[in-house]
Design a protein around this motif. Sequence first.
Motif: not given
Lengths: 380, 139
Positions: B68, B71, B115, B117-119
């Motif tokens: 997590d 990035r 964050e 994941g994407t959702s």
Amino acid sequence: MRGVSIAGVGLTQVSEHWERSLAELFVEAAVKAVDDAGVEDLEAIYISNSGAPYIQRQLNLGAMMADGLGEAGVPAITIEAGAAGGAVAFQEGVKAVASGLYDRVLVGGVEKVSDATPEEIAVFLSMPEDQEYTAYTGITNFGLNALIYRYYMERFGVRQEDIAMLAVRCHEHAEGCPHAMYPFKLSLERILSSPMEADPIHVLECSGIGDGAAAVIIQPSKGVSGEVEVAGYSTTTDLTHITERPDILTFEAVRRASDKALRMAGISRGDVDVVELHDETTITGIISLEDMGFAEKGKGATLFTGEKLAEERRLHVNTFGGLKARGNPVGATGLYQIVEIVMQLKGEAGRCQVDKPEIGLAQSIGGLASTCAITILRRH
Amino acid sequence: MSLSVPRYWREIRYRYRLIGERCTRCGGLYYPRRAICPRCGSRELEEYQLSDRGRIVSWTVIRNPPKDYERFAPYVVALVELEDGVKILSQIVDVEPEEVKAGMRVEATFRKIREDGTSGIIEYGYKFRPPIESKQDLS
């Protein structure tokens, strides 16, 4: 309270055991310890593990491991204290035998990290720290070591070349150790030219995280010559946030635990022949030696920089390579240290044997030394 | 492992606004908050607003990040001593890792932490950065 002795030991190589499960590793070490001790009918099992709830999604290891060992029915308890768990579980087993409750207890540590990805392993290794305000920042366990490493060099004017000598010595000692993860020499140049893990700590200054299991059988002392007795032990804690510690370069838990364990054993530091040290990184090992009183503050590295210094002081450190080179199977590491001290005291250390040691000390820490467990063993 | 909404939600006040605790008996200052003063044992603590400025005591650069946080890597995490003496761990942003120094002045800023994941949910909180000097002119 009765005297307590170690009747048998067993361990697996520390490695990436891709083909073997958590239970298989545990059973291998436990069976070796049972056979070494020549005992039957274990009365209780204490298990140390840190990663299974996260990595294998496995709880209830007490029953799982007892069953795997063919001992379903005995009381079996799992203990977790980060990388100090093995030593803490050992001490709980010792208390149970010392109290008269049990006569034959198995204490085993097992860890299997190779089921996880590198990112998951980084999460796992930071789990002994507060998740809400420490791990939350994205800092890793090695990153926390790095904060104190940089500050240590600045405060005491010590060079990284000197601190990293601990890793060089560990690899020298691991050469010829069958259960070591990295049983070969590494030069200082090689270590300090390896990639950065968390500046200023290089990858090759970090302990080798691996899979493994180690086990011991403990029983009441018989008072016979050559028996390895538990002379003293202590587990203590410290403030968990390094931000709140008055001095980030002092491990109070290490100071307290070593003082108490030495007092219980009725010995002084100078009586200790062998130390198995918790060198999660080189700097953790150096500061631990200082806080146990084996070196002055800021001078820990001098134990490793001179060719003969360690010999002259009669202090042997990490005789099988320590966490650095034997490897660091987190929840099992404390038991590897205890097994190694037993091997040294019984003269069964093979190529790693040092000259007739009588007293050995194992030092384990959980988190950035928010837990410290010290165990002192003595040959009768 | 997915991030938990209640676990994030209950810390918002303390992370967004840097609220710690002050012991009403001995004056000890703590972050994160505590129920009992570790220094004097008092259970009488009150909320305390931390200073949002301080200096870097020590720092590292995380090269092999946990899940997590990939990035952001490589990223700087520092031990920061705030002007009121409280210490805090934080990422240091808006500066190249090579430019970070001991004693460097920093101020709190509000940033994305991770964050799911994407959702999933997006967590925010504090990071520190070199002070923006023009801030004083604007206030």
